[in-house]
Enzyme design. Structure first.
Site, short mmCIF file in Angstrom:
data_model
loop_
_atom_site.label_atom_id
_atom_site.label_comp_id
_atom_site.label_asym_id
_atom_site.label_seq_id
_atom_site.Cartn_x
_atom_site.Cartn_y
_atom_site.Cartn_z
N GLY A 22 0.81 -1.21 0.00
CA GLY A 22 0.00 0.00 0.00
C GLY A 22 0.85 1.26 0.00
CB THR A 23 3.41 2.49 2.15
OG1 THR A 23 2.31 2.32 3.04
CG2 THR A 23 4.07 3.83 2.38
CG ASN A 24 7.47 2.11 0.87
OD1 ASN A 24 7.42 3.25 0.40
ND2 ASN A 24 7.71 1.87 2.15
CG ASN A 122 -2.58 -12.60 -0.60
OD1 ASN A 122 -1.83 -13.11 0.23
ND2 ASN A 122 -3.88 -12.57 -0.44
CG ASP A 123 -0.04 -8.52 1.20
OD1 ASP A 123 -1.02 -9.31 1.19
OD2 ASP A 123 -0.18 -7.30 1.31
N GLY A 151 -2.42 -2.47 6.52
CA GLY A 151 -3.66 -3.25 6.56
C GLY A 151 -3.43 -4.49 7.40
CA LIG Z 1 -3.85 -14.08 2.11
#
Ligand SMILES: [Ca+2]
Ligand SMILES: [Ca+2]
Ligand SMILES: [Zn+2]
Ligand SMILES: [Zn+2]
Lengths: 328, 328
Positions: A22-24, A122-123, A151
């Site tokens: 979201g930021t970097n 995903n992260d 998040g």
């Molecule tokens: Ca997940």
């Protein structure tokens, strides 16, 4: 002796790791044993085009540097916010935290530009893979990781494998709801643990208190120009601000109840907390579990991640595991 | 012809199915294709000893009858409330709904008394097995079943297998919490979907309304001697009682949000609702999902079970599948 000369010139098998947050936007060269050789960081652009351009530019720079470091890059691994189809390497959908980030094929452009195999997940799932390969999840058959950063994300390992779900929406743990009403969430619903306990949520509450002139307490170090963050809320609570403490208590309760919901669904043997707020939440979450979970899950271990870069290491682990296995 | 004579005398491979619920103790003879040949039902005794005695007595009666029906009983399958270790055939722990029901070895006494192999699992997991073998779960790799009866239970099928969890506490779906406060639950916590949406919960609310003389509406059929149940609440709402409607609406929202939490955790391709309240909840649950779930799971199918006896059929399915496979 000859063996030493050969050791010296042997390349190290490595991965290019990319983390779209979201930021970097971050890129790293990661070698086989999880050492980050070099790291690159830029603010993540707000538009799709600028983001793709910057990402490929940073990757190419890293590829050139990898040659100097004697790192042989086996592939690229991408960790990104949003729902991901890892079979196709496509971001299906993301919340507002990353704008213009739906139906994005990441594999094709990266693979075309760098001539490398590309894996995407995903992260939260990447963080779980990182724990499995390098952290508290080593040798653990069933565990869950919950990342509390800007998040809240997560990943679930069941029988030593990630649970992706039927539409790649498993382990969207930030959007577990613990209230029928509750604060609005970036996903459009209400009462999600992300809306209570994420860095964003705490910052929102800190700002509210600050606007009412109720945040700063006697002796607290906070410059006028400084933007208000979750850390100020935590500092204020530690220094006796009871309003800040009540907000944090509610956040920890929400996170704890959300985690119990995970325990009552998949019943892992361990919960790994990671992200900037992990060490803050560990004790209260364990407490909420002891108060509100079914007896059979109360002895669950809640640990804080030791990994400095779970998303990058998880992105790298896909490359290091799958490129050498040659299956996915 | 000879073949017809042989057909006539051939025994049918069958299972003895036992269902230990909060209200009743039931036994059935179930044949291979899921037909219930004969069923026995008694109120479930409140003490351990009386319960075990009655269960074995009912089983022996069923075994004698099975001979007359030409059913060859391959084994006994037990569905019970509470957490179960299916490897050992032991009930680990149950909530107050079934008293004196902790650390109970069911396999040994049943096996000793009937000279049969015995399989045990909890009612929710049995219901999922029943759907998998005989119902909407046939051929579906990942699905979840949620039973809304006296309590709320559930079972999760992932990659065609039940998810039991590290301490056999997976799929305790009734104790997913959707409120930080909320009504008290039999498990000791608050805000569980069982405390909002189960038959018990609706009966509790119906009684409250009745005590305040707010339940019965014009034209509603309800005798003075009749005990108040969930059904009266549903009837009252249908006949225009807005307080009853509001309670049911909240119950359905709680159940829907709880189910979304499951979707955001394991992301199955189907949700099967069973139990007496299933058909009532199907439409509102689908609606809540469309309002509050992440886009990627909104198209999930929510169906109502067609099975008359999911617990008994699931208990039987363990026998019919595992006795013939000879592995567990
Ligand atoms: Ca997940
Ligand atoms: Ca269950
Ligand atoms: Zn949300
Ligand atoms: Zn409960």
């Amino acid at each position: 002796p000859i063996s030493q000369d050969i050791d010296h010139i042997l390349e190290t098998q490595s991965a290019l790791a990319i983390d779209l947050g979201g930021t970097n936007l971050r890129v790293a060269i990661v070698c086989m044993r999880g050492k980050i050789v070099k790291k690159y960081c830029q603010p993540n652009p707000k538009t799709f085009e600028a983001r793709m351009d910057l990402m490929l530019k940073m990757c190419k720079e890293a590829m050139r540097d990898a040659v100097d470091y004697n790192c042989r890059v086996l592939g690229a691994g991408v960790s990104t916010g949003g729902r991901v189809n890892p079979q196709d390497g496509v971001v299906l959908h993301a919340t507002k935290v990353i704008q213009e980030w739906c139906s994005v094929d990441l594999r094709t452009p990266i693979s075309d530009a760098l001539h490398l195999p590309v894996w995407v997940d995903n992260d939260g799932n990447c963080a779980a893979l990182a724990e499995k390969k390098f952290g508290h999840g080593k040798g653990v058959e069933n565990f869950v990781t919950v990342i509390t950063g800007t998040g809240i994300g997560g990943g679930i390992i069941h029988h030593n494998e990630l649970v992706h779900g039927s539409t790649f929406c498993a382990a969207e743990l930030g959007h577990i709801m613990v209230s029928l009403e509750g604060p609005e969430c970036t996903c459009g619903s209400r009462g999600c643990i992300e809306a209570y306990a994420s860095g964003m949520a705490l910052q929102r509450e800190a700002k509210k208190l600050h606007d009412e002139d109720q945040l700063k307490v006697e002796g607290m170090d906070m410059k006028i120009s400084e933007s208000v963050t979750a850390k100020h809320l935590i500092d204020a609570a530690r220094m006796g601000n009871s309003k800040a403490a009540a907000i944090l208590n509610k956040a920890a309760t929400a996170l704890g109840v959300g985690i119990i919901n995970i325990l009552h669904t998949v019943n892992p043997s361990q919960v790994v907390l990671s992200g900037v707020l992990a060490s803050y939440y560990q004790v209260p979450v364990q407490h909420v579990i002891s108060q509100r979970a079914l007896l059979s899950v109360q002895n669950i271990k809640v640990v804080t991640s030791d990994l400095e870069e779970p998303a990058l290491l998880g992105a790298a682990s896909m490359v290091l595991d799958y490129a050498t296995r040659r299956i996915y």
